[in-house]
Write an enzyme that holds these catalytic residues in place. Structure first.
Site, short mmCIF file in Angstrom:
data_model
loop_
_atom_site.label_atom_id
_atom_site.label_comp_id
_atom_site.label_asym_id
_atom_site.label_seq_id
_atom_site.Cartn_x
_atom_site.Cartn_y
_atom_site.Cartn_z
NE ARG A 50 -2.83 -14.70 2.08
CZ ARG A 50 -1.66 -14.21 2.48
NH1 ARG A 50 -0.55 -14.90 2.27
NH2 ARG A 50 -1.60 -13.03 3.07
CE LYS A 156 0.52 6.99 -5.84
NZ LYS A 156 1.12 6.84 -4.52
CG ASP A 185 0.14 8.97 -10.94
OD1 ASP A 185 -0.78 9.14 -10.10
OD2 ASP A 185 1.16 9.67 -10.99
CG HIS A 186 -5.16 8.34 -8.25
ND1 HIS A 186 -4.11 8.06 -7.40
CD2 HIS A 186 -5.76 9.46 -7.75
CE1 HIS A 186 -4.06 8.95 -6.44
NE2 HIS A 186 -5.05 9.82 -6.61
CD GLU A 224 -2.63 13.85 0.99
OE1 GLU A 224 -3.45 12.94 0.75
OE2 GLU A 224 -1.45 13.63 1.30
CG ASP A 243 2.37 8.52 -0.66
OD1 ASP A 243 2.05 7.42 -1.17
OD2 ASP A 243 1.55 9.28 -0.15
CG HIS A 248 0.40 11.87 -7.27
ND1 HIS A 248 0.09 10.83 -8.13
CD2 HIS A 248 -0.12 11.51 -6.07
CE1 HIS A 248 -0.58 9.91 -7.47
NE2 HIS A 248 -0.72 10.30 -6.22
CE LYS A 348 0.00 11.31 3.90
NZ LYS A 348 -1.31 11.42 3.25
CE LYS A 353 -8.88 15.62 -0.94
NZ LYS A 353 -9.93 14.57 -0.79
#
Length: 503
Positions: A50, A156, A185-186, A224, A243, A248, A348, A353
């Site tokens: 946009r 997603k 889904d990466h 993470e 999430d 995943h 988290k 990680k």
């Protein structure tokens, strides 16, 4: 723009191209494919959003994204110029009834210049609430009606629960055929995730023992160190279950647990994943507190740095009960896995990680070594490391050097960077190239999406009905609430700490 003659002319339309996903992931991935000469000879990118923006300003923003986020760093001037020749931008508001006319004209102009009807890939890099109007615009314009040449990529999150996922599937199914829709889904594009199939089914050494007779438990950890960063408004409506777990972690579980497919055909592989999801034991509402744990991080120290609690994050409600940590015990009721617990956890503000799968084996049936020799005894296990260091290791017991019989643990290991000395492609590089090729193996099918939501929806409903029940806090920088330890301790198990060093 690039260089693979075997691939047909292709136009990639990115709806929502002014967002972070395009700048941080999609364009760096496409630029790396360009450097590796893996894109079609005739390839164009049309960004649609946009925001009013000139082509040159759009290209400059993308180049800055490549410099900041590509695994190869700053783009070479001459190479970037060649890549950017095929990049253009259109300002369109998909909510307007007149939207899309400029896009339709641009597509026609490119194909007229090329003298061929190109493959068209329409990538919806938009928030969930904009997916339906974006898809409806494409269908209204007729730019995505050719089942053989046109594809739709959907990011997603795909729904918020089973009902909304079914509704979105129905909506898209009325506009497009299933073979056109690539639900991305990466995580499935990561090298080690794909290597699970090769590890299991290309090696006769492992498949005969990949069952309940030899395997005691499976643990999957996706941790993470970061908090919610700039995503507080989204995350406070989603939480760790929506999430991370529904997509995943359940995908990792499917790859570990699936039966051998009869071929490498996309639907054969996806059928086996759906079989796993259908075999997961349903959660009984009265027992969810024993097999599903949630928590939220409070103030603490992560990697030597003091961090604030979740409720103090920007755009997060001060009384939020959204989970930033979730842990579960899943059971798969089939011949191969009956009685084997699958422990999944994600969170988290954890100490490291890391994404890791641990497959733990039963102890030998008879222990004849002297008790002094086995003080540090550990069961055999296979460790599949997805990040930060991709590889696979096998933990075994060996005799330690010396004159006495004393056993210790050693690792036989495979590391990508040591074995091949070639940088692995980023997940989006693999997935975008698969879309260009028309290979749907690593993408989610509609029934797979719905089966995954069927698994987690009873948990969501139980947690939503009593927001404070079973809700625990954990200090940032720890491995989650004590209730997660108690969950696995009920079966006389304990969480394995990831085998990679913290950042």
């Amino acid at each position: 723009m690039a260089h693979t003659a075997s691939l047909p002319p292709t136009i990639l339309v990115i709806v929502g191209a002014a967002g972070d996903l395009t700048r941080r992931k999609l364009i760096p991935a496409l630029y790396n494919l360009h450097l590796d000469r893996q894109l079609p000879d005739r390839f164009a990118i049309i960004g649609v959003a946009r925001r009013p923006l000139e082509d040159d300003a759009f290209r400059q923003s993308l180049r800055e994204g490549v410099a900041s986020f590509s695994r190869r760093g700053i783009a070479d001037e001459a190479v970037w110029r060649t890549f950017a020749e095929g990049v253009s931008y259109l300002s369109e508001d998909v909510l307007s009834p007149a939207s899309g006319l400029a896009l339709s004209s641009r597509l026609a102009a490119i194909e007229k210049d090329w003298g061929v009807r190109a493959n068209r890939i329409h990538y919806l890099a938009v928030p969930p609430q904009m997916m339906e109007p974006s898809a409806a615009m494409l269908q209204r314009l007729g730019v995505c009606r050719d089942c053989a040449h046109d594809r739709l990529v959907v990011e997603k999150p795909f729904g918020r629960d089973l009902e909304s996922a079914r509704a979105l599937n129905r909506f898209l199914g009325e506009l497009f055929v299933e073979s056109q829709i690539y639900r991305i889904d990466h995580y499935l594009g990561k090298e080690t995730v794909q290597n699970i199939l090769a590890f299991r089914f290309a090696n006769s050494l492992f498949e005969p023992i990949w069952n309940r007779r030899y395997i005691d438990q499976v643990q999957i950890t996706v941790a993470e160190t970061v908090g919610v960063e700039e995503r507080g408004d989204y995350y406070d409506r989603a939480g760790a279950l929506r999430d991370m777990v529904q997509n995943h972690l359940l995908q990792l579980l499917c790859l570990v647990a699936m039966e051998p497919p009869i071929s490498f055909d996309a639907d054969d592989i996806r059928n086996k994943k759906v079989d796993v999801l259908r075999a997961i034991r349903p959660f009984h509402p009265d027992a969810i507190h024993r097999v599903a744990v949630r928590g939220q991080y409070r103030r603490g120290t992560v990697l030597g740095r003091d961090v604030r609690g979740y409720r103090e994050e920007a755009k997060v409600a001060p009384d939020s009960t959204t989970e930033t940590f979730a842990a579960f015990t899943f059971h798969i009721d089939n011949w191969r896995w009956q009685g084997v617990p699958f422990y999944l956890r994600t969170g988290k503000r954890l100490p490291a990680k890391v994404s890791e799968i641990n497959v733990l084996f039963h102890e030998p049936p008879h222990q004849f070594f002297p008790s002094a020799a086995v003080e540090s005894w550990q069961p055999n296990r296979i460790v599949i490391r997805i990040q930060p260091e991709e590889g696979i290791g096998t933990r075994i017991q060996v005799k330690q050097p010396g004159t006495r019989m004393l056993l210790g643990t050693a690792e036989m290991r495979f590391r990508y960077h040591e074995a091949f000395r070639t940088p692995a492609p980023e997940a989006y590089e693999t997935l975008l190239l698969d879309v260009i090729r028309g290979d749907a193996t690593l993408f989610m099918r509609s029934d797979q999406i719905e089966c995954a939501w069927q698994v987690v929806t009873p948990i969501l409903e139980a947690w939503d009905s009593v927001p404070a029940a079973g809700f625990s806090e954990y200090a940032a920088g720890t491995w989650g609430p004590e209730s997660a330890d108690l969950m696995v301790a009920r079966q006389r198990h304990s969480w394995l700490q990831p085998s990679v060093a913290p950042e």
